[in-house]
Design an enzyme around this catalytic site. Structure first.
Site, PDB file in Angstrom:
ATOM      1  N   SER A  67       0.830  -1.209   0.000  1.00 22.06           N
ATOM      2  CA  SER A  67       0.000   0.000   0.000  1.00 22.06           C
ATOM      3  C   SER A  67       0.865   1.261   0.000  1.00 22.06           C
ATOM      4  O   SER A  67       2.006   1.262   0.471  1.00 22.06           O
ATOM      5  CB  SER A  67      -0.923   0.019   1.219  1.00 22.06           C
ATOM      6  OG  SER A  67      -1.735  -1.133   1.229  1.00 22.06           O
TER       7      SER A  67
HETATM    8  N1  SAM Z   1      -0.449  -4.919   4.210  1.00 20.69           N
HETATM    9  C1  SAM Z   1       0.233  -5.169   2.973  1.00 20.69           C
HETATM   10  C2  SAM Z   1       1.605  -4.579   2.925  1.00 20.69           C
HETATM   11  O1  SAM Z   1       1.999  -3.864   3.859  1.00 20.69           O
HETATM   12  O2  SAM Z   1       2.310  -4.861   1.954  1.00 20.69           O
HETATM   13  C3  SAM Z   1      -0.575  -4.748   1.772  1.00 20.69           C
HETATM   14  C4  SAM Z   1      -1.302  -5.835   1.238  1.00 20.69           C
HETATM   15  S1  SAM Z   1      -2.098  -5.848  -0.300  1.00 20.69           S
HETATM   16  C5  SAM Z   1      -2.737  -4.228  -0.556  1.00 20.69           C
HETATM   17  C6  SAM Z   1      -3.515  -6.836   0.197  1.00 20.69           C
HETATM   18  C7  SAM Z   1      -3.192  -8.269   0.544  1.00 20.69           C
HETATM   19  O3  SAM Z   1      -4.385  -8.896   1.006  1.00 20.69           O
HETATM   20  C8  SAM Z   1      -2.691  -9.098  -0.634  1.00 20.69           C
HETATM   21  O4  SAM Z   1      -1.443  -9.640  -0.314  1.00 20.69           O
HETATM   22  C9  SAM Z   1      -3.754 -10.189  -0.777  1.00 20.69           C
HETATM   23  O5  SAM Z   1      -3.243 -11.434  -1.198  1.00 20.69           O
HETATM   24  C10 SAM Z   1      -4.313 -10.250   0.642  1.00 20.69           C
HETATM   25  N2  SAM Z   1      -5.643 -10.846   0.774  1.00 20.69           N
HETATM   26  C11 SAM Z   1      -6.717 -10.723  -0.024  1.00 20.69           C
HETATM   27  N3  SAM Z   1      -7.764 -11.431   0.467  1.00 20.69           N
HETATM   28  C12 SAM Z   1      -7.322 -12.001   1.620  1.00 20.69           C
HETATM   29  C13 SAM Z   1      -7.925 -12.846   2.607  1.00 20.69           C
HETATM   30  N4  SAM Z   1      -9.185 -13.252   2.525  1.00 20.69           N
HETATM   31  N5  SAM Z   1      -7.170 -13.234   3.662  1.00 20.69           N
HETATM   32  C14 SAM Z   1      -5.877 -12.836   3.782  1.00 20.69           C
HETATM   33  N6  SAM Z   1      -5.252 -12.058   2.882  1.00 20.69           N
HETATM   34  C15 SAM Z   1      -5.969 -11.629   1.822  1.00 20.69           C
END
Ligand code: SAM
Length: 224
Positions: A67
């Site tokens: 993000s």
């Molecule tokens: N917090 C992260 C960082 O600091 O890099 C940003 C993450 S990215 C915007 C969103 C993440 O949510 C992705 O890695 C995606 O695979 C994960 N995601 C999506 N649906 C999910 C779920 N149901 N459970 C866990 N992770 C999930």
């Protein structure tokens, strides 16, 4: 001083990022301190590292992103958590947000659904001696075993607020979650007000996140 600068060639860029966050209204000193300490470039694929301190989301592989720094800052600020509080993060991604929370002295529990991303994030976090607990799973159903949490941070866009996450919050705790379509979402600050899972919800600005995919989120076959 000179030695530190030589070791950390991104120190100036990181200081500029902090100035920009202040200009954009981030005021929580514990958030700003954590973001000035954690080296964001270490969470970013090598070819993109020169952009690590731009106020932009960047690709981390598997169609996912780290993000934007402003988004990390505002979500962390809105959680209103303090040292030793217990926070559940849904969407470990690169591990950067995990490191920010841990640098604030928070006990972090983080869930990622993609095994490759979780493996890389764990390697980076462990190399930096960050303390956290993680698992590969569907975060939309929370992590009941370690609940209740003082705060829950969802870093992917949801179609609606997942009920299990409200249930797993402490009374008075906050859930920060982007909710909306797959194209854009509104940041919601949800405060649990009683044991019956009643909540107060404040809507903030619009953001664009990758989708939250899972039982209480979008489904793999939902059309975009
Ligand atoms: N917090 C992260 C960082 O600091 O890099 C940003 C993450 S990215 C915007 C969103 C993440 O949510 C992705 O890695 C995606 O695979 C994960 N995601 C999506 N649906 C999910 C779920 N149901 N459970 C866990 N992770 C999930």
């Amino acid at each position: 001083m000179i030695k530190t600068k030589l070791l950390d060639k991104y120190a100036d860029a990181r200081a500029e990022m902090i100035l920009l966050l202040k200009e954009r209204g981030i005021a929580d000193e514990s958030v700003l301190k954590a973001m000035s300490e954690v080296e964001r470039h270490l969470f970013i694929p090598l070819p993109l590292r020169n952009h690590a301190y731009d106020d932009a989301a960047l690709p981390i592989g598997e169609g996912q992103t780290i993000s934007q720094p402003y988004t990390v800052a505002i979500m962390t600020e809105e959680l209103h958590v303090k040292e030793l509080d217990k926070v559940l993060e849904i969407g470990t991604g690169s591990g950067y947000q995990t490191a920010i929370l841990a640098a604030m002295g928070i006990r972090v529990f983080t869930i990622e659904r993609l095994p490759g991303l979780l493996k890389t994030a764990k390697q980076v976090l462990e190399s930096l001696n960050v303390r956290f607990v993680s698992k590969m799973s569907d975060g939309t159903i929370g992590w009941r075993e370690f609940s209740p949490f003082d705060g829950i941070l969802v870093t992917a866009g949801a179609p609606e607020i997942p009920k299990p996450l409200i249930e797993q919050l402490k009374v008075g705790g906050k859930l920060v979650i982007p909710v909306g379509s797959q194209d854009f979402q509104q940041m919601k600050i949800v405060t649990k007000v009683d044991e019956n899972n009643r909540c107060e919800i404040i809507d903030k600005a619009d953001f664009k996140f990758v989708p939250l995919i899972g039982k209480e989120g979008w489904h793999e076959d939902d059309s975009r």
